[in-house]
Write a protein that holds these residues in place. Structure first.
Motif, PDB file in Angstrom:
ATOM      1  N   THR A  11      49.827  14.049-140.666  1.00 53.43           N
ATOM      2  CA  THR A  11      50.594  15.224-141.073  1.00 53.43           C
ATOM      3  C   THR A  11      51.179  15.107-142.476  1.00 53.43           C
ATOM      4  O   THR A  11      51.413  16.115-143.123  1.00 53.43           O
ATOM      5  CB  THR A  11      51.742  15.511-140.081  1.00 53.43           C
ATOM      6  OG1 THR A  11      52.601  14.372-140.032  1.00 53.43           O
ATOM      7  CG2 THR A  11      51.200  15.835-138.709  1.00 53.43           C
ATOM      8  N   THR A  12      51.387  13.899-142.968  1.00 53.05           N
ATOM      9  CA  THR A  12      52.075  13.715-144.236  1.00 53.05           C
ATOM     10  C   THR A  12      51.158  13.416-145.401  1.00 53.05           C
ATOM     11  O   THR A  12      51.365  13.919-146.503  1.00 53.05           O
ATOM     12  CB  THR A  12      53.119  12.586-144.105  1.00 53.05           C
ATOM     13  OG1 THR A  12      54.001  12.912-143.037  1.00 53.05           O
ATOM     14  CG2 THR A  12      53.910  12.404-145.385  1.00 53.05           C
ATOM     15  N   TRP A  75      60.715   6.523-142.959  1.00 52.87           N
ATOM     16  CA  TRP A  75      60.704   5.851-144.262  1.00 52.87           C
ATOM     17  C   TRP A  75      59.769   4.655-144.279  1.00 52.87           C
ATOM     18  O   TRP A  75      59.115   4.389-145.283  1.00 52.87           O
ATOM     19  CB  TRP A  75      62.115   5.417-144.666  1.00 52.87           C
ATOM     20  CG  TRP A  75      62.891   6.533-145.266  1.00 52.87           C
ATOM     21  CD1 TRP A  75      63.812   7.333-144.633  1.00 52.87           C
ATOM     22  CD2 TRP A  75      62.807   7.011-146.605  1.00 52.87           C
ATOM     23  NE1 TRP A  75      64.297   8.266-145.506  1.00 52.87           N
ATOM     24  CE2 TRP A  75      63.703   8.085-146.731  1.00 52.87           C
ATOM     25  CE3 TRP A  75      62.059   6.631-147.718  1.00 52.87           C
ATOM     26  CZ2 TRP A  75      63.876   8.788-147.911  1.00 52.87           C
ATOM     27  CZ3 TRP A  75      62.240   7.321-148.908  1.00 52.87           C
ATOM     28  CH2 TRP A  75      63.128   8.389-148.999  1.00 52.87           C
ATOM     29  N   GLN A  76      59.728   3.890-143.185  1.00 58.21           N
ATOM     30  CA  GLN A  76      58.930   2.659-143.200  1.00 58.21           C
ATOM     31  C   GLN A  76      57.464   2.909-143.533  1.00 58.21           C
ATOM     32  O   GLN A  76      56.915   2.256-144.428  1.00 58.21           O
ATOM     33  CB  GLN A  76      59.060   1.891-141.886  1.00 58.21           C
ATOM     34  CG  GLN A  76      58.341   0.559-141.953  1.00 58.21           C
ATOM     35  CD  GLN A  76      58.243  -0.111-140.603  1.00 58.21           C
ATOM     36  OE1 GLN A  76      57.910   0.541-139.614  1.00 58.21           O
ATOM     37  NE2 GLN A  76      58.532  -1.397-140.565  1.00 58.21           N
ATOM     38  N   PRO A  77      56.783   3.854-142.883  1.00 56.21           N
ATOM     39  CA  PRO A  77      55.384   4.081-143.245  1.00 56.21           C
ATOM     40  C   PRO A  77      55.215   4.542-144.695  1.00 56.21           C
ATOM     41  O   PRO A  77      54.268   4.126-145.372  1.00 56.21           O
ATOM     42  CB  PRO A  77      54.910   5.165-142.270  1.00 56.21           C
ATOM     43  CG  PRO A  77      55.933   5.260-141.208  1.00 56.21           C
ATOM     44  CD  PRO A  77      57.183   4.648-141.721  1.00 56.21           C
ATOM     45  N   THR A 185      61.223  12.013-150.233  1.00 70.35           N
ATOM     46  CA  THR A 185      61.512  12.030-148.804  1.00 70.35           C
ATOM     47  C   THR A 185      60.223  11.661-148.083  1.00 70.35           C
ATOM     48  O   THR A 185      59.131  11.824-148.639  1.00 70.35           O
ATOM     49  CB  THR A 185      61.992  13.411-148.295  1.00 70.35           C
ATOM     50  OG1 THR A 185      60.956  14.358-148.516  1.00 70.35           O
ATOM     51  CG2 THR A 185      63.260  13.854-148.986  1.00 70.35           C
ATOM     52  N   PRO A 186      60.333  11.184-146.846  1.00 77.05           N
ATOM     53  CA  PRO A 186      59.116  10.849-146.120  1.00 77.05           C
ATOM     54  C   PRO A 186      58.168  12.024-145.932  1.00 77.05           C
ATOM     55  O   PRO A 186      56.984  11.839-145.763  1.00 77.05           O
ATOM     56  CB  PRO A 186      59.614  10.333-144.776  1.00 77.05           C
ATOM     57  CG  PRO A 186      60.984   9.833-145.056  1.00 77.05           C
ATOM     58  CD  PRO A 186      61.519  10.777-146.118  1.00 77.05           C
ATOM     59  N   GLY A 187      58.650  13.243-146.006  1.00 74.04           N
ATOM     60  CA  GLY A 187      57.804  14.413-145.835  1.00 74.04           C
ATOM     61  C   GLY A 187      57.077  14.843-147.097  1.00 74.04           C
ATOM     62  O   GLY A 187      56.298  15.780-147.078  1.00 74.04           O
ATOM     63  N   ASP A 188      57.358  14.176-148.219  1.00 73.24           N
ATOM     64  CA  ASP A 188      56.729  14.556-149.491  1.00 73.24           C
ATOM     65  C   ASP A 188      55.282  14.140-149.547  1.00 73.24           C
ATOM     66  O   ASP A 188      54.849  13.202-148.998  1.00 73.24           O
ATOM     67  CB  ASP A 188      57.460  13.915-150.681  1.00 73.24           C
ATOM     68  CG  ASP A 188      58.829  14.562-150.899  1.00 73.24           C
ATOM     69  OD1 ASP A 188      59.085  15.634-150.326  1.00 73.24           O
ATOM     70  OD2 ASP A 188      59.620  13.960-151.645  1.00 73.24           O
TER      71      ASP A 188
END
Length: 188
Positions: A11-12, A75-77, A185-188
């Motif tokens: 998804t990201t 955040w970790q991935p 952000t992790p979603g970026d």
């Protein structure tokens, strides 16, 4: 853990696209010790803290929601993809910040009072900001540095009003007016 990572990746990763390339130099600087990641704790609904706030009792504080816990784990991935599998993590003593820092699972978390919120006592802001800048600039070279704090602290340092779970990669050495290399952000 692997299925969660796969879901995140599917998804990201497509969304990283051009922005990932745009921020590549900032990530390199973070990884190489030329920058720090300063982030606002993950989602903890509400504003400020209850009147009965006690630093030593999480039950008296505004805490992460389930969504906030998932944000922190994401955040970790992202950090791993950026070549950061371990970091020095410093956090505000507030439970929502400590929980964010711990859930990132990227390194041992050390509490730094200079990262504590001064939302209820804004008169402490300037001194706290100077103390934080000095502490960061005194760190020896080593693993990347992640700072988990609060909106009011980040805004005082950078003039940026970060969303919950948003991070800023800041050039070193820190100054009274640091250079913001990237918003992440992790979603970026």
């Amino acid at each position: 853990m692997l299925p969660h990572f796969l879901i995140w990746a599917v998804t990201t990763l497509p969304a990283l696209g051009a922005q990932a390339e745009e921020n590549a130099e900032a990530w390199d600087a973070l990884r190489d010790g030329q920058a720090v990641l300063m982030m606002r704790h993950a989602l903890a609904p509400g504003t400020g803290d209850p009147d009965n706030f006690d630093l030593d009792d999480c039950n008296t504080q505004r805490n992460l929601s389930e969504e906030g816990r998932a944000q922190a784990r994401a955040w970790q991935p992202l950090l791993n993809i950026r070549g950061i599998s371990e970091a020095r993590v410093f956090s505000s003593q507030w439970c929502r910040s400590m929980e964010t820092a711990t859930a990132m699972d990227i390194g041992d978390v050390k509490a730094w009072p200079s990262l504590n919120s001064f939302f209820s006592n804004r008169g402490d802001g300037a001194a706290q900001k100077r103390a934080l800048i000095a502490l960061v600039n005194e760190l020896e070279q080593g693993l990347p540095v992640i700072l988990v704090s609060h909106q009011v602290n980040i805004t005082a340092l950078t003039d940026v009003f970060p969303s919950s779970n948003e991070g800023l990669i800041l050039a070193l050495p820190l100054s009274e007016n640091p250079e913001v290399l990237a918003h992440v952000t992790p979603g970026d």
